[in-house]
Design a protein around this motif. Structure first.
Motif, PDB file in Angstrom:
ATOM      1  N   LEU A  53      18.110  53.399  40.119  1.00  0.00           N
ATOM      2  CA  LEU A  53      17.531  53.310  41.473  1.00  0.00           C
ATOM      3  C   LEU A  53      16.418  54.354  41.619  1.00  0.00           C
ATOM      4  N   GLU A  54      16.710  55.531  41.077  1.00  0.00           N
ATOM      5  CA  GLU A  54      15.756  56.640  41.171  1.00  0.00           C
ATOM      6  C   GLU A  54      14.474  56.331  40.396  1.00  0.00           C
ATOM      7  N   ALA A  55      14.594  55.415  39.423  1.00  0.00           N
ATOM      8  CA  ALA A  55      13.422  55.073  38.602  1.00  0.00           C
ATOM      9  C   ALA A  55      12.511  54.065  39.301  1.00  0.00           C
ATOM     10  N   MET A  56      12.949  53.519  40.406  1.00  0.00           N
ATOM     11  CA  MET A  56      12.117  52.501  41.087  1.00  0.00           C
ATOM     12  C   MET A  56      10.869  53.141  41.721  1.00  0.00           C
ATOM     13  N   THR A  57       9.812  52.370  41.797  1.00  0.00           N
ATOM     14  CA  THR A  57       8.552  52.873  42.358  1.00  0.00           C
ATOM     15  C   THR A  57       8.760  53.310  43.811  1.00  0.00           C
ATOM     16  N   GLY A  58       8.234  54.484  44.126  1.00  0.00           N
ATOM     17  CA  GLY A  58       8.278  54.966  45.509  1.00  0.00           C
ATOM     18  C   GLY A  58       9.534  55.743  45.851  1.00  0.00           C
ATOM     19  N   VAL A  59      10.515  55.785  44.925  1.00  0.00           N
ATOM     20  CA  VAL A  59      11.754  56.517  45.220  1.00  0.00           C
ATOM     21  C   VAL A  59      11.585  57.971  44.800  1.00  0.00           C
ATOM     22  N   ASP A  60      11.918  58.888  45.702  1.00  0.00           N
ATOM     23  CA  ASP A  60      11.845  60.310  45.377  1.00  0.00           C
ATOM     24  C   ASP A  60      13.156  60.734  44.723  1.00  0.00           C
ATOM     25  N   LYS A  61      14.266  60.555  45.462  1.00  0.00           N
ATOM     26  CA  LYS A  61      15.554  60.897  44.867  1.00  0.00           C
ATOM     27  C   LYS A  61      16.691  60.111  45.505  1.00  0.00           C
TER      28      LYS A  61
END
Ligand code: PEP
Ligand code: MN
Length: 339
Positions: A53-61
């Motif tokens: 999930l964290e690797a998705m574009t736009g995700v910080d953490k």
């Protein structure tokens, strides 16, 4: 878990995360902040890998939630929540709001006198119970719908918004017709069916802490309301049961900084039920302001000696006005504005 999006995240990025979580069976609550969007996800954590999930574009953490309450937690909503009551009044902002009035609506004259007096002294909202089931079934039980009508009349006369308590889900829609804020009494804090119903009403909810509730249980009660759809919850510390008998309850002022750390919800203090003695109310009110509370709920009766309920803890209008003046002097020190 909580997904914190990057400042630069686009609508499409947010939508992609939402779709992925929804597909995995999560219940999603979006919190669009000033700087960044935070997504609260409630569901089975084994159905998604936080790292992917964290690797998705736009995700910080992706932040796992350690508390059992999520939507009420500071992690979900890092900024303080400000609960709107009317166009001009909001709880949780710089303004310190004082909600004042009698324990129970006893009649037209009593409530109108109280409303005008507390308004004159600086209160910004009016309180009064119309439904008052008491410890004894033979005590005064409240004027019920007649009491609601009197509250509405007092609102007209004073232009103060009105706070009143709902005891039973069956009366909720009727009370919503009259009240600006719906109070949940301490004894009903864990009435989960009532809390769920409150999630579906378009009014802010003032949630009192149960007399024997831990802070975690209190925040879980708030979670019920938010999860059912109503984010506008104001917490109210009103004292807990301890071994001490000198006071009616023990006012837990340490709950204020604890709640402020754990949650984004505004918290106000009721020093009247918290002490049971009017002479102790001003000192506890000052302490509440100094401890970081967002406001007060105070019982004021034009003639406490004749009150049908809670006379011993009710301030006279003159004592109330003196207390507000003391708070006015203290407010700037605490970076607060007082009407
Ligand atoms: C009230 O505010 O009138 C009241 C009944 O308070 P509590 O539920 O805190 O006892
Ligand atoms: Mn009372």
């Amino acid at each position: 878990m909580i997904v914190v999006m990057q400042k630069e995240a686009t609508e499409a990025d947010i939508e992609a995360v939402r779709e992925r979580l929804t597909a995995a069976g999560f219940d999603i609550h979006l919190s669009p902040g000033v700087a960044r969007t935070v997504i609260g996800a409630i569901g089975d954590k084994t159905r998604i890998d936080p790292a992917s999930l964290e690797a998705m574009t736009g995700v910080d953490k992706v932040v796992p939630i350690l508390h059992p309450f999520k939507l009420a937690s500071r992690e979900f909503h890092p900024e303080n929540s400000v609960v709107p009551v009317t166009e001009k009044i909001a709880i949780g902002s710089r303004a310190f709001h004082i909600i004042a009035g009698p324990c129970a609506v006893e009649g037209r004259e009593q409530l109108l006198e109280a409303a005008l007096a507390v308004k004159e002294a600086g209160a910004t909202m009016l309180r009064g119970g119309a439904y008052k089931p008491r410890t004894s079934p033979y005590s005064f039980q409240g004027l019920e719908e007649e009491g609601l009508k009197i509250l509405a009349e007092a609102r007209e006369a004073s232009s103060l918004p009105v706070v009143t308590e709902v005891m039973d889900p069956r009366y909720l829609s009727l009370i919503c017709e009259y009240a600006d804020v719906i109070q949940v009494g301490a004894r009903n804090m864990q009435n989960f069916f009532l809390l769920r119903e409150l999630g579906c009403v378009p009014k802010p909810v003032l949630l009192k802490r149960g007399p024997a509730a831990t802070i975690e249980e209190w925040l879980l009660a708030a979670e019920y309301i938010i999860a059912a759809g109503n984010p506008n919850v104001i917490l109210c510390e009103r004292g807990i049961r301890t071994f001490e008998t000198y006071t009616r309850n023990t006012l837990d002022l340490s709950a204020i900084p604890v709640v402020k750390k754990l949650s984004h919800l505004p918290v106000i203090v009721d020093p009247s039920h918290g002490t049971g003695k009017w002479a102790l109310v001003p000192a506890m009110a000052r302490a509440a302001l100094a401890a970081g509370a967002d406001g007060l709920l105070v019982e004021v009766h034009p003639h406490p000696g004749q009150a049908l309920s809670d006379g011993p803890q009710s301030l006279t209008p003159a004592n109330f006005a003196a207390m507000v003046n003391e708070l006015r002097a203290l407010a700037p020190v605490m970076n607060r504005d007082l009407a």
